[in-house]
Design an enzyme around this catalytic site. Structure first.
Site, mmCIF file in Angstrom:
data_model
loop_
_atom_site.group_PDB
_atom_site.id
_atom_site.type_symbol
_atom_site.label_atom_id
_atom_site.label_comp_id
_atom_site.label_asym_id
_atom_site.label_seq_id
_atom_site.Cartn_x
_atom_site.Cartn_y
_atom_site.Cartn_z
ATOM 1 N N GLY A 20 -6.917 -54.222 37.198
ATOM 2 C CA GLY A 20 -7.575 -55.491 36.939
ATOM 3 C C GLY A 20 -7.010 -56.061 35.653
ATOM 4 O O GLY A 20 -5.976 -55.604 35.154
ATOM 5 N N GLY A 21 -7.706 -57.013 35.094
ATOM 6 C CA GLY A 21 -7.249 -57.640 33.868
ATOM 7 C C GLY A 21 -7.246 -56.708 32.667
ATOM 8 O O GLY A 21 -6.419 -56.838 31.767
ATOM 9 N N MET A 22 -8.144 -55.745 32.649
ATOM 10 C CA MET A 22 -8.302 -54.873 31.490
ATOM 11 C C MET A 22 -7.773 -53.458 31.691
ATOM 12 O O MET A 22 -7.416 -52.802 30.714
ATOM 13 C CB MET A 22 -9.792 -54.762 31.123
ATOM 14 N N ALA A 23 -7.763 -52.969 32.924
ATOM 15 C CA ALA A 23 -7.492 -51.551 33.127
ATOM 16 C C ALA A 23 -6.671 -51.286 34.378
ATOM 17 O O ALA A 23 -6.634 -52.106 35.298
ATOM 18 C CB ALA A 23 -8.819 -50.790 33.218
ATOM 19 N N VAL A 25 -6.166 -48.344 37.473
ATOM 20 C CA VAL A 25 -6.986 -47.337 38.155
ATOM 21 C C VAL A 25 -6.053 -46.381 38.891
ATOM 22 O O VAL A 25 -5.125 -46.820 39.587
ATOM 23 C CB VAL A 25 -7.991 -47.979 39.135
ATOM 24 N N LYS A 40 -10.064 -44.716 35.521
ATOM 25 C CA LYS A 40 -9.839 -46.078 35.029
ATOM 26 C C LYS A 40 -9.406 -45.968 33.576
ATOM 27 O O LYS A 40 -10.138 -45.408 32.751
ATOM 28 C CB LYS A 40 -11.141 -46.875 35.172
ATOM 29 N N ASP A 134 -22.494 -59.158 34.906
ATOM 30 C CA ASP A 134 -21.288 -59.671 35.560
ATOM 31 C C ASP A 134 -21.354 -59.421 37.066
ATOM 32 O O ASP A 134 -20.375 -59.017 37.678
ATOM 33 C CB ASP A 134 -20.041 -59.011 34.962
#
Length: 175
Positions: A20-23, A25, A40, A134
């Site tokens: 994703g945008g941050m991490a 997996v 993650k 969220d």
């Protein structure tokens, strides 16, 4: 950083399965109990930002404090090569967002069952003083085989009884 082929404790990091945008997996495997898990790891470019690291670790603590059949199970939180990680249940199925954009329709019975499970999970989290903040289709995993849903991605959750700042100021949005 490439983690595939490395070990984290007794876990073998087997393959990259998404990001994703941050991490990123990865699928990791525990040979002691013959179980695959999701690992993650915060992306390298975010590891220098203390706010990102704190938010990522807050996700692990928030979800890790919860034990519910409709909330992803967290097994461990830590760091590998200076990058924070969250080790969690490896989920099967697809995000509700992917299901909705595919054009596939759920029956009324399936929709009601999904909503009931989500409401129960959020009620449980709120009683444990965790507010997700969220909720969206991409953070809900739907397993068509058994009709189960799981709430995931507690990255901007608020732990209301910890005295922690919730990382937002008036007029500011996350998620």
């Amino acid at each position: 950083m490439d983690f595939v082929g490395r070990k984290l404790g007794r876990f073998e990091i087997v393959e990259h399965i998404g990001e994703g945008g941050m991490a990123q997996v990865f699928r990791a495997f525990d040979p002691e109990i013959n179980r695959s898990v999701a690992l993650k790891i915060l992306k390298e470019e975010h590891c220098q930002n203390e706010e990102y690291k704190a938010r990522f670790l807050r996700e692990g603590r928030a979800a890790g404090a919860l034990t519910h059949p409709s909330i992803v199970t967290i097994y461990d939180v830590g760091t590998i090569d200076g990058a924070p990680y969250i080790m969690m249940e490896l989920l099967s199925g697809q995000t509700l967002g992917d299901l909705l954009t595919s054009g596939e329709r759920l029956s009324l019975e399936q929709i009601l069952e999904c909503v009931t499970q989500l409401a129960d999970a959020l009620d449980y989290a709120h009683r444990k003083n965790v507010v997700h903040r969220d909720m969206k289709p991409d953070n809900i995993i739907f397993n068509r085989a058994d009709g189960m849903v799981k709430v995931a991605d507690f990255g901007i959750a608020r732990l209301s009884d910890t005295g922690m700042s919730d990382s937002t100021q008036a007029g500011m949005m996350l998620g």
